[in-house]
Design a protein around this motif. Sequence first.
Motif: not given
Length: 738
Positions: A35-39, A43-47, A53-55, A187-191
């Motif tokens: 999940y952290e990689q996704y943030l 594109a770095a995580v499998p489809a 995560f997008e859902a 802080i609302s922005r996860a990144r």
Amino acid sequence: MASSQVIENMSNSLKEQLASTPLFGGNASAVEQLYEQYLEDPAAVPAGWRDYFEAMGDPDTEVVHTKVREELLAEAASGRRSTAITRERSGKPSTSGEKQAAVARLIQVYSLRGHQVADIDPLGIMDRRVPGVLKLDYLGLTEADMDSEFFTGGLAGTANERMKLRDIIDLLKCIYCGKIGIEFAHISRARERLWLRRRFEKGAVTDYLTDEERIWTLEQLTSAEGIERYLHTRYVGQKRFSLEGGESLIPMLDDIIQQGGTDGIREIVIGMAHRGRINVLVNILGKNPEELFEEFEGNYDLDELKGSGDVKYHKGFSADMKTPGGNVHIALAFNPSHLEIVNPVVEGSVRARQQRRGDMEREEVLPVLIHGDAAFAGQGVVTETFQMSQTNGFRTGGTVHIVVNNQIGFTTSRPSDARSTDYCSDVAKMIEAPIFHVNGDDPEAVLFVTRLALAYRRKFKKDVVIDLVCYRRHGHNEADEPSATQPIMYSTIKSHKTTRQLYAEKLESRGVIDATAAGEMQDSYRDRLDRGEPVPKSSLGMIGNEYTVDWSPYHDVEWDEPVDTTLSPATVSELGSAVTSFPPDLKLHGRVQRIMDDRLKMARGDMDMDWGFAETMAYASLLADGHIVRLVGQDSGRGTFFHRHAVLHNQLNNREYSPLEHIVDKPNAFRVIDSFLSEEAVLGFEYGYASTAPDTLVIWEGQFGDFANGAQVVIDQFIASGFLKWGRLCQLTLFLPH
């Protein structure tokens, strides 16, 4: 960690075709890594995982690590299969899976709530009750689990992905419950949260200062303590609003200057109230001690004195400092006794300096605001200044806020009388600023959060707060008797060693320095004061550069001499045509279109001029002559009385067009800004801007004349008296329509 490495840590059930496997609590740590990689890079995580995560929603707002962990915990508790992965597979969650999910939750809880028990009070009298969520049984863990190994999720960047629970807890306490308490859950922005967490965790377990830097820090503390003791002995009973108890502010400011200069900062504007100002003037900016002593003794050179003067702890100063990245100009703003009123003034000055440099990325000029804890929590101009921090007309690329937290307000006997929040810094959460609470008796922790705060500001262009928890050794001022109202606190203070003493002992125990060298530092500093020499080694005095403002042409000018400002009919016709020419796709509101049609007639001489057209011609002619115009106020683009219309709104798409911006081919030569609903902070901002930009017509427009009452402090303390008190000129123009 690469996604392939994360997958390698998963159980076989997850490694077999990600999109066909249920989520179990035992895999929480590995999923957290994904999940952290996704943030950081979807594109770095499998489809299959990316779709999952997008859902969940927008990662910049609502998605947090909690969602992943709570879903895993729910899966483990109920045996349900994830709805995000459709193929079925038999099996039930194991007890070990539930425990792993609990450990993952424990790590998260420490990152979010550890600050509540962090050792941030140098006096040890702050009430720090352990929240129930930090207790093992709250999450279903027991002492029997202490020697069991669990995935750590890469905690603090450790190479070992599995650790015993007791070691995980020790590490969490070291990071989140030590001399620093970090708050970023708001802080609302996860990144941003992920960036802060990773930087903070890694730094908290890293020995990042060199011995040379440690010795330099001790020298700074020696200077901070030395000037106060020198003045306390030489000028007994005189007010100076001592920094004693908060001496770590001096190495902190020096580090901001040195690190900032290394990172490309070329100017720093500092705003602060009176506590510690004399210390900053001498030990940071390099004010000549001999001049300071003359002020304490009441000796003034009347030929050099500008205006009527002010008390020494209100005065400003400017100097250039040497850094590894080049010289940095430092300006300490003048400030009256209204404490936090200087905040917007500094922001306005910074914005003008950025404008002059063409620094549209806000990377070369840094605002630093130093607050008192009670004033930070109690004065409304703080909130107003925070509110303007990300607005288009007022942003400065982020401010470093330092709260010199004495833990007590002058008028209160306990913190609960000074505010309704847990921390004095809670007001900063309104703009989602990260907050670092740090023990002022640990200068190395202070420098760590200082550098992290600068890095955050540089990356995200947003405000950041350092809550420097300390104390005041002599009460509100040197004539005060604080033990009359705070007996327990001042009984503790009397027996408490100074920050310099504690740090010198620490360095001696580590073999970095010996007691003789520490004593020689004190002697050397005192000798320099006796000789009246400037003490900061990096101070260069006032050198100046191509961006330095020269106000000398405006001194000794007879302002009542009339100047011919008339315009010829030909000029009016030319400029009038320019301000009534629009792009072909600009569709105006019917009433506005009629105003523009009438203005074209006025330009041709076919119709008498009205107020709105005359005002527009005044701005247009100034722009044509090479001047810069900045007009700020509530609804100033349109004009309170529907008369100005300096900004036109396309009725088809709401795009804006300002004809005056196209009079000359010069970016930002004309700016009209609809301010937010503030008088005090906005007028303070415009005063700061105008006092730094003599080549600009700066106008503040009160929506109605009596609205100026909300900004009366700025009018009284800066505009009306700034020249008499400090010799400060300002060409700010006030419009007060009625």
